[in-house]
Design an enzyme around this catalytic site. Structure first.
Site, PDB file in Angstrom:
ATOM      1  N   TYR A 104       0.801  -1.224   0.000  1.00  0.00           N
ATOM      2  CA  TYR A 104       0.000   0.000   0.000  1.00  0.00           C
ATOM      3  C   TYR A 104       0.839   1.281   0.000  1.00  0.00           C
ATOM      4  O   TYR A 104       0.304   2.366  -0.148  1.00  0.00           O
ATOM      5  CB  TYR A 104      -0.983   0.005   1.174  1.00  0.00           C
ATOM      6  CG  TYR A 104      -2.234  -0.788   0.862  1.00  0.00           C
ATOM      7  CD1 TYR A 104      -2.524  -1.978   1.506  1.00  0.00           C
ATOM      8  CD2 TYR A 104      -3.109  -0.350  -0.139  1.00  0.00           C
ATOM      9  CE1 TYR A 104      -3.655  -2.715   1.185  1.00  0.00           C
ATOM     10  CE2 TYR A 104      -4.240  -1.088  -0.465  1.00  0.00           C
ATOM     11  CZ  TYR A 104      -4.501  -2.268   0.201  1.00  0.00           C
ATOM     12  OH  TYR A 104      -5.605  -2.997  -0.115  1.00  0.00           O
ATOM     13  N   GLU A 189      -5.064 -30.320   3.478  1.00  0.00           N
ATOM     14  CA  GLU A 189      -4.989 -29.278   2.459  1.00  0.00           C
ATOM     15  C   GLU A 189      -5.891 -28.094   2.788  1.00  0.00           C
ATOM     16  O   GLU A 189      -5.477 -26.945   2.687  1.00  0.00           O
ATOM     17  CB  GLU A 189      -5.382 -29.876   1.101  1.00  0.00           C
ATOM     18  CG  GLU A 189      -5.462 -28.865  -0.047  1.00  0.00           C
ATOM     19  CD  GLU A 189      -6.055 -29.465  -1.315  1.00  0.00           C
ATOM     20  OE1 GLU A 189      -6.024 -30.701  -1.475  1.00  0.00           O
ATOM     21  OE2 GLU A 189      -6.530 -28.689  -2.156  1.00  0.00           O
ATOM     22  N   ASP A 241      -6.668 -33.341  -1.699  1.00  0.00           N
ATOM     23  CA  ASP A 241      -7.594 -33.793  -2.739  1.00  0.00           C
ATOM     24  C   ASP A 241      -6.811 -34.519  -3.815  1.00  0.00           C
ATOM     25  O   ASP A 241      -5.639 -34.226  -4.068  1.00  0.00           O
ATOM     26  CB  ASP A 241      -8.291 -32.601  -3.396  1.00  0.00           C
ATOM     27  CG  ASP A 241      -9.360 -31.991  -2.514  1.00  0.00           C
ATOM     28  OD1 ASP A 241      -9.741 -30.837  -2.775  1.00  0.00           O
ATOM     29  OD2 ASP A 241      -9.813 -32.681  -1.565  1.00  0.00           O
TER      30      ASP A 241
END
EC number: 5.6.2.2
Lengths: 361, 333
Positions: A104, A189, A241
Site C-alpha cells: 500500500y 490441504e 484432494d
C-alpha cells in the site's frame, strides 16, 4: 544460499543493503557503464526426465542479469529498490511491516501483491539472508492438537483445548519451548477438512497435531511445520484432494515451491507421507462412483505439467504413478466426497485406517 | 547548387525560353556566401549548405531566420560518407548524407512553418548536379529500420519531384531534412559505364550505409535524440529510480556511507540537498540508458541470460496461487 538457520542481525542486513547500493552507484558512474544487477536463480525442479539434472542440490542454477536495456528489467529494479528503501527504514527504526503494508505504500507501481513478494525474494537472494528484513506475513495457517509453545513470550497451549484452531505463528524465530505428546502430525490441504476434524473432536480421540495451510501453504506455515517436525521428530502425514491442485500442494510441502526455491533446503519436509485421497479409495471404501468428477481440460494440462517435474521420477515414483492413474482415468476426487458415507467418515474411519500403515505412500 | 556549396563552381548556365516578362533565372547565378571551412572535404560543404537551407527556411528567405534559429546550435546535424573502395568498376563511388533535425517553437510565425509538416523532402544530387532521386537510393531509404531511431515511416513518394518521406507522430514543430549526394571521386575523369544491376546494388548499399552513419552520428552528438520507443519508456523510469537511490543514500544512518556515495557521484557531502543528489543520479542513469540505445541492436537483443527466462515462466504454470496473504484458497473451501 547462505545464512542457513542463523539469524542475521539487523546491523548485518543494513551493511549488506549499503554494499548493494554502493555497487549500483559505482556501476552507474563508470565511464563505460556496466549497470548490471546479478540475481542468483534457484529452481527445485525441471522437466529433464533423464535424472541427470542438478535440481536436488541447493545451489544457484544460473543468474539473472538485470540491466537498463529492457523495460521489464527496469520495472523490476524500480520495485526492488522501492522495497529495499522501505526495508532499510524498517531495520533502522527497528520496526516491522507486513508485505501488505509495503504494497500500500506504492500500489500504483506495485499493482499486485505478488510483485512485492517477488521483490522481497529478490532482496533475500541479493543480500543472502532469510526472512530477516523486518517484513512479516500475515499468516494464514491453522494448528490444533497436542502441542504447546510460546511465541515472543506468549504461550499457546493447544493441549488445553486440542480441537480448537490456533493461528500458526508468523515470527517463527520467536517460537520456543515446544512441547508435545502427539504421536504424529497430520497436514490437511483445506480449512474445510480442518474444521471437519475439529467438529468431530478428532484430536481428542487421536493424539496428534493437525495443521493446515488453507490451500497453498505460506512461508510461516511451512517454517513452523518444519520447526515442530525437527523438534518433535514425529511422523508426518498429508491429506490432499486427488486433483492437480491437491498434488501440487503436496509437492510444495515435500519439495518446496519454485518461488521460494532459494530457500527450499530449509522449507521442505522430506519425510512426509501421502495418505490420500486416492482414486483407489473409491473402491476400497465402497464409495459411489459419482464421487469421481471428470477432469477439466485445464486439470489435464496441469496434470501433464506436474508429471514433467524431474523430482517425481527421481524421488517419489509411487506418487507419480498415482498421478498418472488420475490422468489415465480422467477423473478427480475430493476429500469431502467421503461424506457420502457420513459426515464423520473422514475422522472416524478413513484417517484412522490410513494411519494404521496399510494404505500410505 | 547552393546546398552543395562547391567553392570552385563559378558559373551555371541557364537557357532563357524567351519569356518576354523577364528572365526566369534571375536568381540562378548567385554568389555563394563565403564559408570558411577548416576541412576541404565535400561533406563539410554539404553540411554547411544544408544548414543554410534549413536556417533560411528552405531558401524562402535570403537570410537566416533569427527568430526561429537564434544560432546554428539549434540544429542537430549528422553526417555520413560511404565509399566503394573495392577495386573494379565501382571503385571511387562516394555517397554523402547529411541529416538535420530542427525544432521550431510553438510561437513560430506562420510564415516560418514548413510547407510539408511531418514530411521530409529528400534532396538528391548526382555528380554535383541536382536531380530526381534514383530508385536504388529511394529503396535504400525505405529499407532502413527507422524504428531503431525512434521514427516511423508512414509512406513515401517520388513522383516528378524529390522523394518525399512521410513520418508518423512527429512532435509538433519537429522537422527532418535529408540531402544525399552521389558522385565519382575522380569526377569527371573516371566515369565508368557499369551494368545496371551492379550499379543499383552498389548505390543502394552505399545510400543505406551513408544514411545510417549520418543517423548514428547525429545520435552520438546529441543526447536524447532519435531514441527508440523502448528507450523513451525506460527513460521515464529514471526520475523514480533516482529518487529511490537518493533515498537509500540520504536516509542511511551511516554518514561514511553517504559520503562515499556522494563522492562517487562527484558531489560535495556538505550541505547537499536531496534534489541535487536526485538530479545527479538521474543524469547518470539517463546517460547509461542513452548509451545502451546507441549500442547495435544485435547486442541489445542478445540478452546475456545465463538462465533463459522462458523456462521460469513455463514451469510456473501451477504456481498462480502461491505464498503470501493474497493466495487464492477459495478453490478448496
Amino acid at each position: 544460499m547462505e545464512g542457513n538457520n542463523s539469524i542475521s542481525r539487523p546491523s548485518d542486513m543494513l551493511i549488506r543493503i549499503r554494499d548493494f547500493t554502493r555497487s549500483i552507484i559505482k556501476g552507474m558512474c563508470k565511464e563505460q557503464s556496466s549497470f548490471v544487477v546479478h540475481i542468483d536463480r534457484f529452481r527445485n525442479y525441471c522437466t529433464d526426465s533423464s535424472g541427470h539434472c542438478c535440481c536436488s542440490s541447493y545451489t544457484a542454477k544460473g543468474k539473472e542479469l538485470i540491466t537498463l536495456q529492457r523495460e521489464c528489467h527496469v520495472h523490476r529494479l524500480d520495485v526492488l529498490l522501492r522495497v529495499l528503501l522501505i526495508v532499510q527504514q524498517l531495520l533502522q527504526e527497528n520496526k516491522h511491516g507486513s508485505k501488505r503494508d509495503i504494497f500500500y505504500m506504492h500500489p500504483s507501481v506495485f499493482r499486485e501483491q505478488s510483485v512485492v513478494d517477488r521483490a522481497i525474494n529478490d532482496i533475500c537472494i541479493l543480500l543472502q539472508c532469510r526472512h530477516n528484513l523486518n517484513v512479516v506475513s500475515v499468516g494464514k495457517g491453522l494448528v490444533m492438537g497436542w502441542l504447546r509453545f510460546s511465541e515472543a513470550g506468549r504461550i499457546f497451549d493447544c493441549i488445553n483445548s486440542p480441537n480448537s484452531a490456533h493461528p500458526v505463528p508468523v515470527n517463527v524465530e520467536e517460537v520456543k519451548d515446544i512441547m508435545s505428546v502427539a504421536k504424529y502430525i497430520l497436514i490437511v490441504e483445506k480449512e474445510s477438512v480442518f474444521q471437519r476434524l475439529s467438529n468431530d473432536q478428532f484430536c481428542k480421540k487421536n493424539q496428534c497435531i493437525v495443521i493446515t495451510g488453507r490451500g497453498y501453504p505460506d512461508v510461516p506455515t511451512r517454517r513452523f511445520l518444519r520447526l515442530i517436525i525437527e523438534k518433535l521428530c514425529l511422523p508426518t502425514y498429508c491429506l490432499v484432494d486427488c486433483d492437480p491442485y491437491g498434488f501440487d500442494i503436496l509437492t510444495t510441502y515435500r519439495f518446496g515451491s519454485m518461488q521460494m526455491a532459494f530457500d527450499a533446503k530449509f522449507l521442505r519436509i522430506s519425510n512426509i507421507q501421502w495418505i490420500g485421497v486416492f482414486i483407489s479409495d473409491v473402491d476400497r471404501f465402497s464409495l459411489p462412483q459419482h464421487c469421481l468428477l471428470p477432469l477439466t481440460n485445464e486439470d489435464k494440462s496441469r496434470t501433464e505439467a506436474l508429471l514433467r517435474r524431474c523430482y517425481l521420477e527421481r524421488e517419489v515414483p509411487e506418487w507419480r504413478l498415482e498421478l498418472e492413474l488420475l490422468l489415465q482415468r480422467g477423473v478427480k476426487f475430493e476429500i469431502e466426497a467421503l461424506s457420502a458415507h457420513s459426515l464423520s467418515f473422514l475422522s472416524e474411519v478413513y484417517v484412522p485406517s490410513k494411519l494404521k500403515g496399510e494404505l500410505q505412500m | 547548387m547552393r546546398i552543395l556549396m562547391i567553392p570552385k563552381l563559378a558559373i551555371e548556365i541557364g537557357i532563357d525560353h524567351g519569356d518576354p516578362s523577364g528572365s526566369r533565372y534571375e536568381d540562378i547565378i548567385q554568389a555563394i556566401q563565403c564559408v570558411s571551412l577548416s576541412s576541404d572535404s565535400n561533406i563539410e560543404y554539404l553540411k554547411s549548405g544544408l544548414e543554410d537551407y534549413v536556417l533560411k527556411h528552405n531558401h524562402r528567405l535570403h537570410n537566416i531566420c533569427h527568430s526561429c534559429f537564434p544560432d546554428r546550435e539549434h540544429l542537430k546535424v549528422g553526417t555520413g560518407v560511404a565509399c566503394c573502395s573495392k577495386s573494379g568498376r565501382n571503385a571511387g563511388q562516394v555517397l554523402e548524407a547529411v541529416i538535420i533535425i530542427s525544432q521550431l517553437s510553438k510561437s513560430t510565425s506562420p510564415s516560418c512553418i514548413p510547407v510539408c509538416c511531418g514530411k521530409t523532402e529528400v534532396l538528391y544530387y548526382k555528380d554535383f548536379s541536382p536531380c530526381l532521386i534514383s530508385r536504388p537510393s529511394l529503396n535504400a531509404l525505405t529499407s532502413i529500420d527507422w524504428k531503431s531511431y525512434g521514427l516511423t515511416l508512414r509512406s513515401y513518394s517520388d513522383e516528378n519531384s524529390d522523394a518525399l518521406l512521410e513520418w508518423e507522430n512527429l512532435p509538433l514543430g519537429f522537422h527532418i531534412d535529408i540531402v544525399l549526394h552521389r558522385y565519382q571521386k575522380q569526377y569527371p575523369s573516371a566515369i565508368v559505364m557499369l551494368p545496371a544491376n551492379q550499379k543499383d546494388t552498389t548505390e543502394r548499399s552505399l545510400t543505406r550505409k551513408a544514411v545510417k552513419l549520418a543517423l548514428d552520428n547525429l545520435k552520438e552528438k546529441n543526447a536524447g535524440v532519435l531514441l527508440t520507443a523502448q528507450t523513451l519508456k525506460i527513460r521515464s523510469y529514471a526520475p523514480d529510480l533516482a529518487r529511490t537511490l537518493a533515498g537509500l543514500i540520504l536516509s542511511s544512518n551511516d554518514s561514511n556511507f553517504q559520503g562515499e556515495c556522494l563522492s562517487l557521484l562527484g558531489l560535495q557531502p556538505q550541505k547537499i540537498k536531496s534534489e541535487a543528489v536526485e538530479n545527479c543520479i538521474k543524469e547518470r542513469l539517463l546517460s547509461v540508458i542513452d548509451l545502451n540505445d546507441r549500442k547495435p541492436q544485435r547486442n541489445q537483443e542478445a540478452t546475456p541470460y545465463l538462465f533463459d527466462d522462458r523456462f521460469y515462466k513455463e514451469h510456473n504454470c501451477l504456481d498462480d496461487y502461491e505464498e503470501g496473504e493474497e493466495a487464492d484458497s477459495s478453490l478448496y473451501l
